[in-house]
Design a protein around this motif. Sequence first.
Motif, PDB file in Angstrom:
ATOM      1  N   VAL A 100       0.841  -1.189   0.000  1.00 50.12           N
ATOM      2  CA  VAL A 100       0.000   0.000   0.000  1.00 50.12           C
ATOM      3  C   VAL A 100       0.880   1.245   0.000  1.00 50.12           C
ATOM      4  O   VAL A 100       1.987   1.247   0.536  1.00 50.12           O
ATOM      5  N   TYR A 137      -9.934   4.930  -4.211  1.00 44.80           N
ATOM      6  CA  TYR A 137      -8.672   4.185  -4.138  1.00 44.80           C
ATOM      7  C   TYR A 137      -8.437   3.498  -5.479  1.00 44.80           C
ATOM      8  O   TYR A 137      -9.366   3.271  -6.242  1.00 44.80           O
ATOM      9  N   SER A 149      -3.666   1.955  -3.404  1.00 43.28           N
ATOM     10  CA  SER A 149      -3.382   3.299  -2.874  1.00 43.28           C
ATOM     11  C   SER A 149      -4.261   3.548  -1.647  1.00 43.28           C
ATOM     12  O   SER A 149      -5.347   2.969  -1.533  1.00 43.28           O
ATOM     13  N   HIS A 150      -3.772   4.409  -0.728  1.00 45.56           N
ATOM     14  CA  HIS A 150      -4.565   4.680   0.471  1.00 45.56           C
ATOM     15  C   HIS A 150      -4.830   6.161   0.714  1.00 45.56           C
ATOM     16  O   HIS A 150      -5.464   6.518   1.702  1.00 45.56           O
ATOM     17  N   SER A 156      -8.052   8.237   5.829  1.00 42.12           N
ATOM     18  CA  SER A 156      -8.104   7.617   4.505  1.00 42.12           C
ATOM     19  C   SER A 156      -7.501   6.207   4.550  1.00 42.12           C
ATOM     20  O   SER A 156      -8.061   5.251   3.991  1.00 42.12           O
ATOM     21  N   MET A 157      -6.357   6.069   5.234  1.00 41.46           N
ATOM     22  CA  MET A 157      -5.721   4.750   5.388  1.00 41.46           C
ATOM     23  C   MET A 157      -6.642   3.806   6.160  1.00 41.46           C
ATOM     24  O   MET A 157      -6.799   2.630   5.819  1.00 41.46           O
ATOM     25  N   SER A 158      -7.279   4.303   7.201  1.00 39.18           N
ATOM     26  CA  SER A 158      -8.119   3.470   8.057  1.00 39.18           C
ATOM     27  C   SER A 158      -9.304   2.891   7.275  1.00 39.18           C
ATOM     28  O   SER A 158      -9.601   1.692   7.369  1.00 39.18           O
ATOM     29  N   MET A 160      -9.565   2.454   4.038  1.00 42.67           N
ATOM     30  CA  MET A 160      -9.055   1.479   3.068  1.00 42.67           C
ATOM     31  C   MET A 160      -8.725   0.166   3.768  1.00 42.67           C
ATOM     32  O   MET A 160      -9.067  -0.917   3.284  1.00 42.67           O
ATOM     33  N   LEU A 161      -8.082   0.244   4.950  1.00 42.05           N
ATOM     34  CA  LEU A 161      -7.669  -0.981   5.652  1.00 42.05           C
ATOM     35  C   LEU A 161      -8.852  -1.797   6.163  1.00 42.05           C
ATOM     36  O   LEU A 161      -8.816  -3.022   6.121  1.00 42.05           O
ATOM     37  N   ARG A 180       3.710  -1.091   3.789  1.00 44.22           N
ATOM     38  CA  ARG A 180       3.439   0.286   3.350  1.00 44.22           C
ATOM     39  C   ARG A 180       4.722   0.795   2.713  1.00 44.22           C
ATOM     40  O   ARG A 180       5.785   0.810   3.355  1.00 44.22           O
ATOM     41  N   GLU A 292       0.718   7.815   8.236  1.00 46.33           N
ATOM     42  CA  GLU A 292      -0.185   6.655   8.234  1.00 46.33           C
ATOM     43  C   GLU A 292       0.298   5.458   9.040  1.00 46.33           C
ATOM     44  O   GLU A 292      -0.457   4.505   9.265  1.00 46.33           O
ATOM     45  N   PHE A 296      -1.834   1.902  10.389  1.00 44.13           N
ATOM     46  CA  PHE A 296      -1.482   0.727   9.584  1.00 44.13           C
ATOM     47  C   PHE A 296      -0.960  -0.385  10.496  1.00 44.13           C
ATOM     48  O   PHE A 296      -1.421  -1.531  10.443  1.00 44.13           O
TER      49      PHE A 296
END
Length: 353
Positions: A100, A137, A149-150, A156-158, A160-161, A180, A292, A296
């Motif tokens: 990611v 994404y 992509s995140h 935004s990362m959260s 996506m995850l 990452r 991030e 992550f």
Amino acid sequence: MSVCIPFTCRGNRSIWRNNQRELSTANRIYQKESSVLQTMAPILLNATGTDHSDYIEQEEVHVKNPHLDSMEEDILYHLDLGTKTHNLPAMFGDIKFVCVGGSANRMKSFAQFIHQELGLSGDMAGIRDICAGTDRYSMYKVGPVLSISHGMGVPSMSIMLHELIKLLHHARCRDVILFRIGTSGGVGLAPGTVVITNQAVDSFLQPQFEQVVLGKVIVRSTELDKGLAEELLSCSTEIPNLPAVIGNTMCTHDFYEGQGRLDGALCSFSTEDKLEYLHKAYDVGVRNIEMESTVFAAMCHTCGLKAAVICVTLLNRFEGDQINTPHEVMLEYQQRPQFLVSRLIRKRLGLIQ
Ligand SMILES: O=P(O)(O)O[C@@H]1C[C@H](O)[C@@H](CO)O1
Ligand SMILES: O=c1cc[nH]c(=O)[nH]1
């Protein structure tokens, strides 16, 4: 329905062939009777070995949500995927490595690069973005590697995850490693140095991630896999011109004031205050700053996923705040974490020694 890119591997690829045989069996069974798939064993591949005897049961992806079991359908809204609309085990069941990074273009380039590195056949020029139905994404699948992509920052990362981890769970993936591959500001390091994260720490220099849930703060550990970090460092010594260190990474909620920059639209502190903060971070082992790593690390750790954070430094924050590195140099820097992760993946697949 499968969006896997067709591939054949050169050299010692016994794991691959067996894996693919199992996967096409999974596809056939699904097409015949999708309910059979619910009870079918997932692909059991130990990605560290090259021998048939390495097919042993490995860690599955644990979602930590009892409500999911009672849901008839799970729509992964921001990924444009769902359990009823897509055959997730057939599409993603063979994923072993997930990479990611913030930018959609970087993750597309990484997909094209790893396709070449794995010696896979097929045309990568028109590689399809699996999440093209949403512009949140971008996601690409290349054999056992997923590149996603995140965006920027923890929220935004959260998001996506959450959806990625559910995807890996629904696809019944096993023994998955997440990386990452990003950019960061260096602390006391020459620009271009790759930092492999030992501990992800928050802005208070604590190795934890705080999430507000129902008005209360939940604290989660940001522990990362130490063995994986060492393995990456060892890979770095085999690649020319790839300076790398293991160090702590500070994760902030802002690029400007949050990272002690003097050049934002707002600034409430002096140059001395900034340097005092950065030195304090350096003294507890922080070698880079990004946005991030804590979420992550925390989400991967909670869900039993092995993970590593590998970020190149674009500047030395003791020396300045503005990123004025020429574009071509920046592009080369951004490839460094990709080279490192590619080497580790190829080693684990038995493609190189
Ligand atoms: O994924 P990248 O390396 O682009 O992420 C870092 C942290 C922020 O999201 C962004 C700030 O420029 O770069
Ligand atoms: O200084 C930097 C550079 C990249 N990304 C960050 O978050 N900070």
